[in-house]
Design a protein around this motif. Sequence first.
Motif, PDB file in Angstrom:
ATOM      1  N   THR A   2       0.833  -1.214   0.000  1.00  0.00           N
ATOM      2  CA  THR A   2       0.000   0.000   0.000  1.00  0.00           C
ATOM      3  C   THR A   2       0.865   1.260   0.000  1.00  0.00           C
ATOM      4  O   THR A   2       0.509   2.269  -0.622  1.00  0.00           O
ATOM      5  N   GLU A   3       2.027   1.214   0.693  1.00  0.00           N
ATOM      6  CA  GLU A   3       2.918   2.373   0.697  1.00  0.00           C
ATOM      7  C   GLU A   3       3.469   2.632  -0.695  1.00  0.00           C
ATOM      8  O   GLU A   3       3.595   3.791  -1.123  1.00  0.00           O
ATOM      9  N   GLU A   6       0.664   4.213  -2.714  1.00  0.00           N
ATOM     10  CA  GLU A   6       0.456   5.611  -2.323  1.00  0.00           C
ATOM     11  C   GLU A   6       1.539   6.510  -2.912  1.00  0.00           C
ATOM     12  O   GLU A   6       1.263   7.630  -3.355  1.00  0.00           O
ATOM     13  N   LYS A  10       0.885   9.482  -5.624  1.00  0.00           N
ATOM     14  CA  LYS A  10       1.353  10.843  -5.332  1.00  0.00           C
ATOM     15  C   LYS A  10       2.177  11.389  -6.494  1.00  0.00           C
ATOM     16  O   LYS A  10       1.994  12.535  -6.928  1.00  0.00           O
ATOM     17  N   LEU A 102      -6.742   1.143  -2.859  1.00  0.00           N
ATOM     18  CA  LEU A 102      -6.493   1.865  -1.618  1.00  0.00           C
ATOM     19  C   LEU A 102      -7.790   2.109  -0.848  1.00  0.00           C
ATOM     20  O   LEU A 102      -7.813   2.043   0.386  1.00  0.00           O
TER      21      LEU A 102
END
Length: 287
Positions: A2-3, A6, A10, A102
């Motif tokens: 998930t990081e 993300e 971004k 997400l």
Amino acid sequence: MTEQLEKLKKDITEIQGIMVKVSTGRGNIDDFEDEYRILYFSIKEQLKTFRENGIYLPDLNFFSSLWDFYSHWKAGLKTYQERREYIRSLYKPIDDPITQVLTTSSSRTINPNELVKLLSSYSYKNIEDTESEVAPSMKKSKLTEQSTFEYDIALSFAGEHRNIAESIAHELKKLGISLFYDNFEQSKLWGKRLSKHFQEIYGQKTRFVVVLISKEYPIKDWTDFEFTIAREEAKNRKSEFILPIRIDDTLIFGLPSDVAYLDFNKVGVEGVVKNILIKLERFNLSS
């Protein structure tokens, strides 16, 4: 995972913001060029990592420089709204699946294997609808329906199977077939912007693209780039355009499961060349 998603989301938001600013008169290209290129290549590396882990997220942004994007929007995207929509479409098949995953992961716990399957399924649902919005200059190709092309065949392959590609290329060359094989065109390619040049080679300037499918093929940047172009051009053709040859049992995302292919381990170089000649002969008779 998930990081990583993300971070990718971004970076996509930031690069889209830059593209919108410079294409709608709110920013100077030279002021944003360095930041754009850092984000552009960072996104490419992140997508490559996902591919190596079995997740295919299509990279539809072919503009490694804002000046390349400038040439494109000046030629075909007249209004600010068209430019915004186009920028959105470039990353839609990546951004939408990530957003869905997400959102799902925020409401319940998802183990890594489930997350990979979920991301792949969302991506698969989004890609076909999105790619039709991208590269309008390619969609409106004037060369697509012509009966003569610069090349009869363009070869697309991972470097690990260059020996096979080279054998096929030499046999076709002996027979007088016009083909694009990079080692035959080194002086012609010298100094060219390959990202722009290949959009024509694996698109409107070639009659058929022969793809050597292997486990290495979907994880390489250039083969992913070539196949994305070919897949888009295939939508413009009235008959088959991509001719797949399987080196192994790897499945290529974006190639329909019912597309017929040649098994290299059964037909070999001789069988591939023979079938290419038959395909070209039938094409010439029907055109």
